[in-house]
Design a protein around this motif. Sequence first.
Motif, PDB file in Angstrom:
ATOM      1  N   VAL A  44       4.009   6.726   4.221  1.00 40.64           N
ATOM      2  CA  VAL A  44       4.126   8.150   4.527  1.00 40.64           C
ATOM      3  C   VAL A  44       5.253   8.335   5.527  1.00 40.64           C
ATOM      4  CG1 VAL A  44       2.995  10.205   5.462  1.00 40.64           C
ATOM      5  CG2 VAL A  44       1.658   8.532   4.142  1.00 40.64           C
ATOM      6  N   GLY A  68       0.814  -1.212   0.000  1.00 41.01           N
ATOM      7  CA  GLY A  68       0.000   0.000   0.000  1.00 41.01           C
ATOM      8  C   GLY A  68       0.840   1.252   0.000  1.00 41.01           C
ATOM      9  N   ALA A  69       0.404   2.248   0.763  1.00 42.91           N
ATOM     10  CA  ALA A  69       1.061   3.555   0.790  1.00 42.91           C
ATOM     11  C   ALA A  69       2.032   3.659   1.961  1.00 42.91           C
ATOM     12  CB  ALA A  69       0.020   4.666   0.886  1.00 42.91           C
ATOM     13  N   ARG A 122       6.049  13.116   3.482  1.00 45.89           N
ATOM     14  CA  ARG A 122       6.203  12.695   2.097  1.00 45.89           C
ATOM     15  C   ARG A 122       5.464  11.381   1.916  1.00 45.89           C
ATOM     16  NH1 ARG A 122       9.596  14.407  -1.980  1.00 45.89           N
ATOM     17  NH2 ARG A 122       9.081  13.287  -3.897  1.00 45.89           N
ATOM     18  N   ARG A 123       4.606  11.337   0.901  1.00 42.25           N
ATOM     19  CA  ARG A 123       3.804  10.149   0.635  1.00 42.25           C
ATOM     20  C   ARG A 123       4.330   9.432  -0.605  1.00 42.25           C
ATOM     21  NH1 ARG A 123      -1.313   8.481   1.920  1.00 42.25           N
ATOM     22  NH2 ARG A 123      -1.543  10.377   3.174  1.00 42.25           N
ATOM     23  N   TYR A 124       4.367   8.112  -0.518  1.00 45.58           N
ATOM     24  CA  TYR A 124       4.774   7.276  -1.628  1.00 45.58           C
ATOM     25  C   TYR A 124       3.621   6.332  -1.967  1.00 45.58           C
ATOM     26  CZ  TYR A 124       9.285   8.856   0.119  1.00 45.58           C
ATOM     27  OH  TYR A 124      10.330   9.628   0.570  1.00 45.58           O
ATOM     28  N   ARG A 125       3.166   6.430  -3.180  1.00 45.90           N
ATOM     29  CA  ARG A 125       2.067   5.623  -3.688  1.00 45.90           C
ATOM     30  C   ARG A 125       0.759   5.962  -2.956  1.00 45.90           C
ATOM     31  NH1 ARG A 125       5.510   1.141  -2.882  1.00 45.90           N
ATOM     32  NH2 ARG A 125       3.931   0.182  -1.567  1.00 45.90           N
ATOM     33  N   SER A 126      -0.295   5.310  -3.385  1.00 46.38           N
ATOM     34  CA  SER A 126      -1.609   5.489  -2.774  1.00 46.38           C
ATOM     35  C   SER A 126      -2.181   4.120  -2.457  1.00 46.38           C
ATOM     36  CB  SER A 126      -2.546   6.250  -3.722  1.00 46.38           C
ATOM     37  OG  SER A 126      -2.682   5.552  -4.946  1.00 46.38           O
ATOM     38  N   GLY A 127      -3.358   4.101  -1.902  1.00 45.81           N
ATOM     39  CA  GLY A 127      -4.002   2.841  -1.601  1.00 45.81           C
ATOM     40  C   GLY A 127      -3.890   2.463  -0.149  1.00 45.81           C
ATOM     41  N   THR A 128      -4.351   1.271   0.139  1.00 46.00           N
ATOM     42  CA  THR A 128      -4.344   0.764   1.503  1.00 46.00           C
ATOM     43  C   THR A 128      -3.643  -0.593   1.528  1.00 46.00           C
ATOM     44  OG1 THR A 128      -6.500  -0.266   1.119  1.00 46.00           O
ATOM     45  CG2 THR A 128      -6.476   1.948   2.127  1.00 46.00           C
ATOM     46  N   GLU A 170      -2.172   1.950   4.703  1.00 46.83           N
ATOM     47  CA  GLU A 170      -1.275   3.105   4.744  1.00 46.83           C
ATOM     48  C   GLU A 170      -0.377   2.982   5.963  1.00 46.83           C
ATOM     49  OE1 GLU A 170      -2.326   7.536   4.006  1.00 46.83           O
ATOM     50  OE2 GLU A 170      -2.304   7.286   6.184  1.00 46.83           O
TER      51      GLU A 170
END
Length: 207
Positions: free
Chosen positions: A162, A159-160, A173-179, A181
């Motif tokens: 942060v 998933g993501a 800083r966030r990397y990718r999206s989804g679950t 997290e």
Amino acid sequence: MTSSSRPLAARERVALADLLEELGPDAPTRCEGWTTAHLAAHLVTRDRRPDTTPGFALEATPVGRPFAAWSHHVEDRLRAGSRYADLVARVRSGPPRWLPAAWPPVSAVVDTAEYAIHHEDVRRARPGWTPRALPRGDQDRLWGNAVLFGRLAAGGVPGALVLRRTDVPGVERRYRSGTPETVVAGEPLELLLWASGRRDVARVTTG
């Protein structure tokens, strides 16, 4: 130039050399299987043998394994054939001036994370270690390194991912999206250690 005005990479180099000198060649580090002598030989090889750079840079990839084998061969020969005191002196002095790695703009890019991480590899292998209180400017510099290392760390997180600074509100800083997290929170040095694989000693919270 005062010590506080020197680049962070240079200050971390000197501090690590001081600690290597103090502890001697047989002290443990957080690098699995490495003593302080192994680490000193690694740093000197990295500084002074450009032919080993591909091996260090690509070690974690299948295509990089033959290059990594050569890099470690050079390290081992250097460690076996050198006095520890000479290795530490070379760590302290850095690469020869004619190599690009000695140029301050290059050193700032390639050495800041390397020396900050390995300084902590030695510090945090000792009983009773405590985190260092770094100035805001140093933490800001290390945040940039943590962000870069986070890209690699994100590949091992479902998933993501942060990375969130705890010393500066609202910076993450966030990397990718989804679950799911995964949020990893801490000061930049701690986030850098976490992202570089030192998760057992990084002072972070995850959730």
